[in-house]
Design a protein around this motif. Structure first.
Motif, PDB file in Angstrom:
ATOM      1  N   ALA A  94       0.841  -1.213   0.000  1.00  0.00           N
ATOM      2  CA  ALA A  94       0.000   0.000   0.000  1.00  0.00           C
ATOM      3  C   ALA A  94       0.872   1.258   0.000  1.00  0.00           C
ATOM      4  N   LEU A  95       1.909   1.272   0.839  1.00  0.00           N
ATOM      5  CA  LEU A  95       2.790   2.445   0.899  1.00  0.00           C
ATOM      6  C   LEU A  95       3.546   2.631  -0.417  1.00  0.00           C
ATOM      7  N   SER A  96       3.947   1.527  -1.023  1.00  0.00           N
ATOM      8  CA  SER A  96       4.710   1.604  -2.274  1.00  0.00           C
ATOM      9  C   SER A  96       3.817   2.075  -3.425  1.00  0.00           C
ATOM     10  N   LEU A  97       2.572   1.621  -3.442  1.00  0.00           N
ATOM     11  CA  LEU A  97       1.641   2.075  -4.485  1.00  0.00           C
ATOM     12  C   LEU A  97       1.337   3.561  -4.315  1.00  0.00           C
ATOM     13  N   HIS A  98       1.176   3.974  -3.069  1.00  0.00           N
ATOM     14  CA  HIS A  98       0.946   5.403  -2.801  1.00  0.00           C
ATOM     15  C   HIS A  98       2.118   6.220  -3.316  1.00  0.00           C
ATOM     16  N   GLN A  99       3.337   5.733  -3.072  1.00  0.00           N
ATOM     17  CA  GLN A  99       4.544   6.408  -3.558  1.00  0.00           C
ATOM     18  C   GLN A  99       4.543   6.481  -5.089  1.00  0.00           C
ATOM     19  N   ALA A 100       4.005   5.426  -5.710  1.00  0.00           N
ATOM     20  CA  ALA A 100       3.973   5.368  -7.175  1.00  0.00           C
ATOM     21  C   ALA A 100       2.770   6.100  -7.762  1.00  0.00           C
ATOM     22  N   GLY A 101       1.910   6.655  -6.904  1.00  0.00           N
ATOM     23  CA  GLY A 101       0.747   7.412  -7.390  1.00  0.00           C
ATOM     24  C   GLY A 101      -0.401   6.522  -7.852  1.00  0.00           C
ATOM     25  N   ILE A 102      -0.494   5.304  -7.289  1.00  0.00           N
ATOM     26  CA  ILE A 102      -1.549   4.360  -7.688  1.00  0.00           C
ATOM     27  C   ILE A 102      -2.510   4.151  -6.514  1.00  0.00           C
ATOM     28  N   ALA A 103      -3.794   4.300  -6.779  1.00  0.00           N
ATOM     29  CA  ALA A 103      -4.790   4.177  -5.699  1.00  0.00           C
ATOM     30  C   ALA A 103      -4.985   2.719  -5.305  1.00  0.00           C
TER      31      ALA A 103
ATOM     32  N   GLU B 291      14.473  -1.023   1.258  1.00  0.00           N
ATOM     33  CA  GLU B 291      13.141  -0.734   0.704  1.00  0.00           C
ATOM     34  C   GLU B 291      12.328   0.141   1.650  1.00  0.00           C
ATOM     35  N   LEU B 292      12.428  -0.148   2.954  1.00  0.00           N
ATOM     36  CA  LEU B 292      11.675   0.651   3.930  1.00  0.00           C
ATOM     37  C   LEU B 292      12.274   2.053   4.046  1.00  0.00           C
ATOM     38  N   ASP B 293      13.589   2.148   3.844  1.00  0.00           N
ATOM     39  CA  ASP B 293      14.244   3.462   3.805  1.00  0.00           C
ATOM     40  C   ASP B 293      13.711   4.257   2.615  1.00  0.00           C
ATOM     41  N   GLU B 294      13.575   3.595   1.469  1.00  0.00           N
ATOM     42  CA  GLU B 294      13.071   4.303   0.279  1.00  0.00           C
ATOM     43  C   GLU B 294      11.616   4.738   0.468  1.00  0.00           C
ATOM     44  N   LEU B 295      10.948   4.150   1.456  1.00  0.00           N
ATOM     45  CA  LEU B 295       9.588   4.589   1.797  1.00  0.00           C
ATOM     46  C   LEU B 295       9.601   5.653   2.889  1.00  0.00           C
ATOM     47  N   GLY B 296      10.812   6.080   3.292  1.00  0.00           N
ATOM     48  CA  GLY B 296      10.911   7.138   4.310  1.00  0.00           C
ATOM     49  C   GLY B 296      10.650   6.655   5.721  1.00  0.00           C
ATOM     50  N   LEU B 297      10.892   5.349   5.982  1.00  0.00           N
ATOM     51  CA  LEU B 297      10.546   4.800   7.298  1.00  0.00           C
ATOM     52  C   LEU B 297      11.760   4.495   8.171  1.00  0.00           C
ATOM     53  N   LEU B 298      12.955   4.858   7.699  1.00  0.00           N
ATOM     54  CA  LEU B 298      14.159   4.469   8.450  1.00  0.00           C
ATOM     55  C   LEU B 298      14.130   5.044   9.873  1.00  0.00           C
ATOM     56  N   GLY B 299      13.767   6.323   9.992  1.00  0.00           N
ATOM     57  CA  GLY B 299      13.764   6.974  11.299  1.00  0.00           C
ATOM     58  C   GLY B 299      12.764   6.326  12.248  1.00  0.00           C
ATOM     59  N   ALA B 300      11.569   6.041  11.763  1.00  0.00           N
ATOM     60  CA  ALA B 300      10.529   5.441  12.612  1.00  0.00           C
ATOM     61  C   ALA B 300      10.956   4.044  13.076  1.00  0.00           C
ATOM     62  N   LEU B 301      11.617   3.297  12.203  1.00  0.00           N
ATOM     63  CA  LEU B 301      12.078   1.956  12.579  1.00  0.00           C
ATOM     64  C   LEU B 301      13.234   2.042  13.561  1.00  0.00           C
TER      65      LEU B 301
ATOM     66  N   LEU C  69      23.591  -5.680  -3.769  1.00  0.00           N
ATOM     67  CA  LEU C  69      22.552  -4.808  -3.227  1.00  0.00           C
ATOM     68  C   LEU C  69      22.814  -3.347  -3.592  1.00  0.00           C
ATOM     69  N   ARG C  70      24.079  -2.960  -3.514  1.00  0.00           N
ATOM     70  CA  ARG C  70      24.429  -1.569  -3.830  1.00  0.00           C
ATOM     71  C   ARG C  70      24.189  -1.284  -5.315  1.00  0.00           C
ATOM     72  N   ALA C  71      24.451  -2.292  -6.157  1.00  0.00           N
ATOM     73  CA  ALA C  71      24.346  -2.077  -7.610  1.00  0.00           C
ATOM     74  C   ALA C  71      22.906  -2.142  -8.117  1.00  0.00           C
ATOM     75  N   ARG C  72      22.030  -2.797  -7.371  1.00  0.00           N
ATOM     76  CA  ARG C  72      20.669  -2.999  -7.871  1.00  0.00           C
ATOM     77  C   ARG C  72      19.901  -1.682  -7.928  1.00  0.00           C
ATOM     78  N   PRO C  73      19.248  -1.396  -9.072  1.00  0.00           N
ATOM     79  CA  PRO C  73      18.445  -0.172  -9.126  1.00  0.00           C
ATOM     80  C   PRO C  73      17.233  -0.284  -8.197  1.00  0.00           C
ATOM     81  N   SER C  74      16.646   0.840  -7.878  1.00  0.00           N
ATOM     82  CA  SER C  74      15.438   0.831  -7.039  1.00  0.00           C
ATOM     83  C   SER C  74      14.308   0.123  -7.776  1.00  0.00           C
ATOM     84  N   PHE C  75      13.478  -0.577  -7.030  1.00  0.00           N
ATOM     85  CA  PHE C  75      12.311  -1.229  -7.635  1.00  0.00           C
ATOM     86  C   PHE C  75      11.284  -0.199  -8.095  1.00  0.00           C
ATOM     87  N   VAL C  76      11.066   0.815  -7.256  1.00  0.00           N
ATOM     88  CA  VAL C  76       9.961   1.744  -7.542  1.00  0.00           C
ATOM     89  C   VAL C  76      10.514   3.050  -8.104  1.00  0.00           C
TER      90      VAL C  76
END
Ligand SMILES: Cc1cc2nc3c(=O)[nH]c(=O)nc-3n(C[C@H](O)[C@H](O)[C@H](O)COP(=O)(O)OP(=O)(O)OC[C@H]3O[C@@H](n4cnc5c(N)ncnc54)[C@H](O)[C@@H]3O)c2cc1C
Length: 420
Positions: free
Chosen positions: A21-30, A56-66, A413-420
């Protein structure tokens, strides 16, 4: 069916569904989530998030909360059932990764994800008390049908696609594979619990000890707080070979007498294991089961994700992690290819083989194969020098191989592009 309530129907609001759900929201998909239980409660005990999942959770902006709740794991350490050190390697950022490894209470992880979903997608993004019983589709969309917690019909929802994130007892998986046999029992049951205890080793160590034949323990702290006596919340898992599988229910209580005797003499200079277990408030039991990898998850506009797609024996800290990777991959495909069958097919082509490999490696050669090799080659006897039992390079190779299979080899891991 053209009139949709939302674009993506997410069936199940566990770790995978919420991340999707968070990733779809980031991608602009309802999207909207439909969850079987009437209220989401922070259940379970500890899980580990390895750097590939934390990225992945960092790319969702959740690193600080975790970071605010979880422990940044510093090292992974292996001992024999006699408490002798076998192997030690740094973990997360201490091992040079760009992302930490988090040891975390599953309930805390779910709470962080759920709070972010409600904040970003709105309070009504998660509809609880809606158990999906099946999904139908035509060329324009899907319809999911629900029952309430009393089993009474509770309406339906329409979307362009549907994703079964409904865990190990997935209704969606059953819909496509009704004749799948019983889960494959590995011959091992496990008991889990948490105990407030003084910091063990570094205070941020993930410990694995013993072997399944005689009893194996996994022990690590899961909250970054200390109580008034300086104690941490420690997660422990006891695993022993057993002819009869326990019932496959994450919340089923267990009994000390069924496993404690195997650890009765585990009084080490670094930990009194029986005392740790006895001090636990609750004990849960669960069988080590998985299911053979499926040939495909996607059927037109419907697909599977997380445990619904690839239940695995929990021996490599990858159950939650692979669900998170699935969610990110799927959201990326839907963003790039549009919300429809092509994106679901591309997701299937990428994630079915990758996760199938993890399921099979977890059976044979997960990181705890280090313990197996030492137990078998030493005959379960004490040793003078580990190098003469199994050379360190061989132990390191077991660990490194698993990193490649599961997708957290540092360079990969470092070389892999972002999924989203
Ligand atoms: C209560 C509980 C406790 C757990 N405890 C642990 C633990 O201590 N250690 C560990 O390693 N793993 C635990 N897990 C499993 C772990 O969360 C998963 O292995 C992993 O995170 C993958 O997540 P997932 O989203 O695929 O599945 P899950 O996190 O299991 O989420 C599945 C979700 O789908 C919901 N659901 C089920 N059927 C339906 C349906 N028909 N319609 C709608 N919703 C449905 C479930 O209620 C659940 O919220 C637990 C799971 C649950 C549900």
């Amino acid at each position: 069916m053209a009139q949709h309530d939302t674009q993506v129907l997410i069936l199940g609001a566990g770790i995978g569904g919420l991340t999707l759900a968070l990733s779809l929201h980031q991608a602009g998909i309802a999207c909207r989530l439909y969850e079987a239980v009437p209220e989401l409660k922070p259940l379970g005990v500890g899980v580990n998030l390895l750097p590939h999942a934390v990225r992945e959770l960092d790319e969702l902006g959740l690193l600080g909360a975790l970071d605010a709740v979880a422990v940044r794991t510093q090292e992974s350490v292996f001992f024999t059932e006699h408490g002798q050190l076998i192997f030690r390697e740094p973990a997360g950022t201490a091992a040079g990764y760009d992302w930490p490894q988090f040891s975390i209470h599953r309930g805390d992880l779910q709470t962080v994800l759920l709070a972010a979903v409600r904040e970003r997608l709105g309070e009504d993004a998660v509809v609880c008390g809606r158990r999906c019983t099946g999904v139908t589709q035509d060329e324009t969309g899907v319809v999911a049908r629900f029952v309430d917690p009393n089993g009474e019909p509770a309406g339906e929802a329409r979307g362009a696609v549907a994703v079964g994130c409904d865990g190990v007892h997935s209704a969606l998986r059953r819909q496509f594979y009704p004749d799948e046999g019983a889960p494959r029992y590995s011959g091992v049951n496990m008991w889990r619990g948490t105990t407030w205890w003084e910091p063990i080793l570094s205070g941020a160590s993930m410990i694995r000890a013993g072997w399944l034949t005689v009893g194996k323990m996994v022990i690590y702290p899961i909250r970054d707080v200390r109580d008034a006596q300086g104690r941490q919340l420690i997660n422990w898992v006891a695993e022993i070979e057993d002819e009869t599988p326990a019932i496959r229910d994450w919340s089923r209580p267990g009994r000390l007498e069924d496993f404690l005797p195997a650890f009765a003499d585990w009084h080490f200079d670094w930990l009194d294991v029986p005392a740790l277990i006895r001090a636990s408030e609750d004990v849960l039991e669960y069988p080590m089961v998985d299911q053979d990898p499926l040939p495909r998850w996607t059927h037109g506009r419907i697909t599977l994700l997380g445990d619904a797609a690839h239940p695995m024996v929990p021996r490599g800290s990858n159950g939650a992690g692979q669900a998170i990777l699935d969610a990110r991959c799927l959201a990326g495909r839907l963003k790039r290819q549009g919300v429809g069958e092509d994106a679901l097919a591309a997701y299937d082509a990428e994630r079915v083989p990758a996760t199938g490999n993890v399921v099979l490696t977890n059976r044979r050669n997960p990181p705890d194969a280090i313990l197996r090799e030492v137990f078998e080659r030493s005959g379960g006897q004490r040793f003078i020098d580990i190098e003469s039992v199994v050379p360190r390079a061989e132990l390191q190779a077991i660990s490194d191989n698993y990193k490649r299979v599961a997708g957290y080899d540092p360079a990969q891991l470092r070389a892999r592009p972002s999924f989203v």
